[in-house]
Design a protein around this motif. Structure first.
Motif, short mmCIF file in Angstrom:
data_model
loop_
_atom_site.label_atom_id
_atom_site.label_comp_id
_atom_site.label_asym_id
_atom_site.label_seq_id
_atom_site.Cartn_x
_atom_site.Cartn_y
_atom_site.Cartn_z
N THR A 387 66.07 64.04 55.01
CA THR A 387 65.32 63.13 54.22
C THR A 387 65.11 63.93 52.84
O THR A 387 64.73 65.09 52.88
CB THR A 387 63.86 63.01 55.05
N GLU A 402 64.14 58.82 51.46
CA GLU A 402 65.37 58.37 52.01
C GLU A 402 65.92 59.12 52.82
O GLU A 402 66.09 60.55 52.95
CB GLU A 402 66.42 58.35 50.60
N ARG A 403 66.56 58.78 54.14
CA ARG A 403 67.21 59.42 55.16
C ARG A 403 68.68 59.38 54.56
O ARG A 403 69.31 58.27 54.56
CB ARG A 403 66.61 58.62 56.28
#
Lengths: 980, 92
Positions: A387, A402-403
């Motif tokens: 992440t 954000e992954r």
């Protein structure tokens, strides 16, 4: 993309050629890892082969047993350690990243049971909150530390040590050179070539098998050209040779690996390693730089690696460490890594750059996030993703994030110059804030740094500086200063605030940023305390990829600048060195060579049981069939006193003291007076040190007006000769005296007992030596069978005794002749044990046994007449100190157990009350007297000389024995037997 | 391992020598007080700087000689005979 389809090979992590410059794909190598059969190629390391086979989980961390993979591609590896080999050739804690792959190699993970996949030790991970830094200082105390000790000892450490003696062979070699270059990267090669061209004898050491350093697998034309020039100019190049320390006066020690650890049985003539001791006029350190990783949550998971390592695995070994990677960036090196790995056909998901942006990002065809960091890593055994989030003020990431899906996270955090050799030599460091690194602050005494280890990362600048340094040192000129550039900008602190998860600083010892913060909170201010309290940097990797991050964090927590925190002291070795290499050939019999009697073979042939006495192998006794050593000693002593015995006294120290001032000199050394000896007369003397303590004794005999024959103790032979030399050369500088040790020139054949003279006469000895003409304590020069003799009538046994000194090579001949006539006189051979029995019966002391470091001559009855001596002999002033005159000093006395049966133990304490109590003395010598048929002993007893007749209690283990204080000698008190 | 300059044999490795400690010691005579004698036996200066000391080339010629050595850098500043005066002061 064309690159991608060409890069990948079906179903494995191998990349197609031209990747893999060091491997030979035509030669397959089989090996075993944790019982699993795998294969790789010639030229692989174990690490590259494991990665090629998709093995991600390689070990478990030290404290928390977290799953770990391969982190680096070099000697800085903290996690991927294995035990290699079996039996006597088992080597623990081998770095997979350096181990060359050999056919039949057997390796297993360390610190995990039953296996790395399922490790019971992982349960400690659940207790992690209870196991912060220094937890063991606060726990395991109640009720008793020793309850926990066995379990903790089993858990401590990583690999398992071998249980058999090292079967390999090592040697040591010394070398000298004008210019020694450590490191064969482009800077080191350049410096070596320049030095050799300027006429210096030059040596170049490279740790790896190939030259070229960080360019070693890139087919760099400059590296090839320099290598060739080095050969032409006669540079002595040693590969596989790791310089691990620089010592006083420019001594560099290095270890050359000739066969890898765990290789199958080497023939006995083949060396495993060679230790180099190189004395160099000048040393050039070209050791390069380590990568500095970033600190973020779960940055220790298998699949998180150093960026440079991924490049090297791809380029040198043709191995893809992952197919889809995220690069956590804090330096421009991230972009070079991305370009290089993309060209090999791998996918760059994103470059997550902590910094505000960099010119290096221009034109990059990858996704680049700036002012962003990783906040989480997914996948405990095999990376699945991470992440990322943008950073706001104060290192705090924005919420959410954000992954990204990936199977590899690379650290491109900057560099840490390898300043170890520079610092060991006493060089100073300075902090570059822009690049967050320590660089050498000018040269160290004898050691000049070039290239990355000097903080010069720009290639052209490094090469031109290295050439100038090589030439300058070759000519004896001052080298120019390094054009330090720091390799561009890197943020110092990369720790991510306000997110859960462990952020590791030192992977090997499981030290997290939280641990460093704890040390700061508990008021540890010195970086040396931080190191010991958290154990950061104390593993086998010695913090090569963690020390700088640790001190940066400490700086933050304690409100200092990193330069103020500083580094811990750099000490050799730079990397682990086997003890075998340091021991070299000094093992087995050569570890402590023992001295042997000139007539050793004769004694062995006549039934001697040899034992080690000090430095010598000597007959303890000559037991008859069925006799124990003790029984033999009793028999021999009894026979010597009844008839006669033969003893080898050759180890006794012998000195020739010669010169006009010989007599005066001996008066200054001995307590007694030797200048009054008539020619041919002998006297027992004791020597003191300046503290008044007895240090040696022996008989001194006068051969002529200017010539003395001095005996010392066996153990003190060399020490006493050295003391005589010291006093003569340093203090009595006007005395004209020569001292020559002749212990090994003369044998001493001792004949003792009532029939001693008859026996000698029967063997051809001159009648002038008979007791009627030659008195006790005299020395005569004589001859036997044309051999010169010095015959001393002296006795340690208390019987009539002759010490026949003859040239050393002829001892056997005399022993043979005497032994041939022995049956007529009922004579025996006797050894050390019998001699000890007899001398104890006579109350004769043994320096170091019946005396210790505090015993003065007065304590053992040797102070009579000192007042009358005028000379200030060595130690005299110490004899008039108040403590020396204390009547309660320990004094040597005889003891006899009251029951007439109990043998007192040597060392048994004498005390009025049972323990715990102050002792008033101890037993120093003890034996059964064959003559008296009861045990006798000597002891040092407080105020003993005034306590004759008193009964004392002797404590040994649980038993208390009553003994009576008696006068010595026990046997022949009038001392008549020596007269013959 | 230092290298020391034996006045007779030249520069050799430290392992060939035995160190005899501080040199130019003034040994008090028999008339010294207990305090003076004890001070001579048990007290030595431990300078961070130039130290005058004596060494013996035990595994070589066997000669004793004097040395001025800087205790921090190990620089050997002077070597001179047992009976000679120090060419430099031995102050800390």
């Amino acid at each position: 993309m064309l690159g991608r389809s060409v890069g990948r090979l079906m179903g494995s992590a191998r990349l197609a050629a031209p990747a893999g410059a060091w491997i030979d794909r035509s030669r397959s190598v089989s090996f075993t890892f944790n019982g699993r059969s795998l294969s790789g190629f010639r030229g692989d390391t174990l690490a590259s082969a494991l990665l090629a086979n998709g093995v991600r989980l390689v070990g478990r961390s030290f404290k928390l047993h977290r799953p770990r993979g391969i982190w680096s591609c070099g000697l800085e590896e903290p996690s991927a350690l294995v035990d290699v080999g079996a039996g006597a050739r088992r080597t623990p804690n081998v770095r997979t990243t350096l181990l060359p792959l050999e056919d039949g190699l057997v390796a297993q993970s360390v610190n995990c049971w039953p296996g790395v996949g399922f490790d019971l030790g992982a349960v400690t991970g659940a207790f992690a909150p209870l196991l912060p830094a220094g937890f063991y200082y606060k726990t395991f105390k109640w009720p008793n530390w020793h309850w926990f000790e066995p379990a903790i000892r089993r858990m401590a450490g990583l690999g398992q040590a071998p249980t058999a003696a090292d079967a390999d062979h090592y040697e040591e070699v010394a070398a000298q050179t004008d210019v020694l270059v450590v490191g064969a990267g482009v800077a080191g090669l350049t410096a070596a070539v320049a030095a050799a061209r300027a006429g210096a004898r030059t040596m170049l050491l490279a740790r790896g098998a190939q030259l070229g350093g960080a360019l070693g697998w890139c087919a760099d034309p400059a590296v090839s050209a320099l290598t060739q020039q080095a050969g032409e100019l006669g540079v002595e190049v040693h590969t596989r040779t790791l310089a691990f320390g620089v010592y006083d006066h420019n001594l560099v020690c290095a270890c050359e690996s000739l066969a890898p650890e765990g290789a199958l049985d080497l023939p006995a003539c083949v060396l495993r390693e060679r230790l180099w001791k190189i004395r160099a006029r000048s040393v050039i350190a070209a050791a390069g730089a380590f990568e500095r990783p970033l600190v973020f949550p779960d940055n220790d998971r298998p699949g998180v690696m150093l960026a440079g390592a991924a490049m090297k695995y791809a380029g040198a070994f043709g191995v893809a460490c992952g197919q889809r990677m995220v690069i956590a960036a804090n330096s421009d090196g991230a972009y070079a890594a991305a370009r290089s790995l993309a060209a090999a056909g791998l996918e760059i998901v994103a470059i997550v750059d902590r910094r505000e942006g960099s010119p290096a990002a221009e034109g990059a065809r990858f996704r680049v996030l700036t002012q962003a960091t990783l906040t989480a890593v997914a996948g405990t055994r095999a990376l699945r993703g991470c992440t990322v989030a943008h950073l706001a003020a104060g290192n705090v990431p924005a919420a959410g994030g954000e992954r990204l899906a990936c199977d590899l996270v690379l650290n491109a955090g900057g560099y840490a110059p390898a300043v170890h050799l520079h610092s060991q030599a006493g060089g100073r460091l300075r902090w570059l804030p822009e690049s967050a690194m320590f660089v050498p602050d000018g040269p160290a005494p004898g050691v000049v740094s070039v290239g990355a280890c000097a903080g010069v990362f720009a290639r052209e600048a490094a090469v031109s500086h290295a050439a100038a340094v090589g030439e300058a040192l070759a000519r004896g000129h001052t080298p120019p200063a390094a054009p330090v550039d720091g390799g561009g900008r890197s943020d110092a602190l990369t720790y991510v605030a306000g997110v859960p998860g462990k952020q590791f600083v030192d992977l090997q010892n499981d030290v997290t940023a939280q641990d460093v913060e704890l040390a700061g909170r508990e008021s540890y201010r010195s970086v040396e305390h931080l190191k010991r309290y958290t154990t950061t940097g104390m593993g086998t990797d010695q913090g090569k990829t963690s020390n700088i991050n640790a001190l940066i964090l400490m700086a933050g927590y304690t409100g200092q600048a990193p330069a103020e925190v500083g580094t811990t002291r750099f000490r050799p070795p730079f990397a682990p060195v086997t003890l075998g290499a340091i021991a070299g050939r000094r093992v087995g019999e050569l570890y402590r060579p023992l001295k042997r009697l000139p007539a050793q073979a004769w004694h062995a042939a006549h039934g001697a049981r040899f034992e080690t006495f000090g430095d010598w192998r000597r007959p303890a006794a000559y037991p008859l069939p069925g006799e124990s050593l003790g029984q033999a000693a009793q028999r021999e002593a009894a026979m010597v006193r009844a008839r006669a015995g033969l003893f080898d006294g050759s180890p006794l120290g012998k000195l020739e003291v010669f010169g006009p001032d010989a007599a005066r000199f001996l008066d200054h050394m001995y307590v007694g007076t030797m200048s009054t000896l008539a020619i041919g007369q002998a006297r027992y003397g004791v020597l003191l040190n300046e503290n008044g303590t007895l240090v040696d004794d022996g008989i001194v005999a006068r051969l002529s007006a200017q010539h003395y024959w001095v005996n010392t103790t066996t153990a003190g032979a060399e020490r006493t000769a050295a003391a005589f030399e010291e006093w003569l050369q340093c203090e009595f500088v006007d005395f004209k005296v020569l001292v020559t040790p002749v212990t090994s020139c003369w044998s001493n054949v001792t004949v003792a007992g009532p029939r001693a003279w008859q026996w000698l006469a029967a063997c051809g000895f001159d009648a002038a030596l008979a007791p009627v003409t030659m008195k006790h304590m005299t020395l005569r020069e004589s001859a036997w069978e044309g051999l010169p003799l010095r015959v001393l009538r002296a006795s340690f046994s208390g019987e009539l005794g002759y010490e026949v000194n003859l040239p050393v090579d002829h001892a056997e001949a005399l022993f043979t002749r005497l032994w041939k006539r022995a049956p007529e006189f009922g004579a025996v051979l006797y050894g050390i044990e019998a001699l000890q029995v007899m001398r104890i019966e006579k109350g004769y002391l043994h320096i170091g046994t019946d005396t210790d470091g505090t015993t003065l001559p007065g304590d053992v009855g040797f102070a009579r007449g000192i007042e009358r001596k005028l000379v200030n002999f060595v130690g005299r002033r110490s004899l008039s100190r108040p403590a020396a005159r204390d009547a309660q000093r320990p004094q040597l006395v005889g003891l006899k157990s009251v029951d007439g049966r109990t043998l007192l133990a040597v060392g048994a304490q004498i005390a009025a009350r049972p323990a715990p109590t102050l002792a008033e003395g101890r037993v120093t010598s003890s034996c059964v007297s064959p003559e008296l048929g009861c045990p006798v002993a000597l002891a040092l007893l407080n105020g003993g000389s005034e306590r004759l007749g008193e009964r004392v209690r002797v404590h040994h283990l649980a038993a208390i024995t009553e003994a009576q204080v008696v006068k010595t000698p026990f046997v022949d008190p009038a001392g008549e037997r020596v007269n013959g | 391992m230092m290298q020391l300059p034996c006045p007779w044999c030249g520069v050799r490795d430290e392992t060939e020598f035995v160190c005899g400690g501080t040199t130019h010691l003034a040994r008090p005579g028999l008339e010294a007080s207990d305090a003076e004698w004890g001070h001579y036996l048990f007290f030595r200066d431990n300078p961070k700087g130039v130290h005058l000391e004596r060494w013996r080339h035990s595994f070589g010629c066997g000669a004793w000689f004097n040395l001025a050595r800087h205790t921090v850098t190990h620089e050997v500043l002077a070597v001179y005979g047992m009976t000679e005066a120090p060419p430099c002061s031995g102050a800390a």
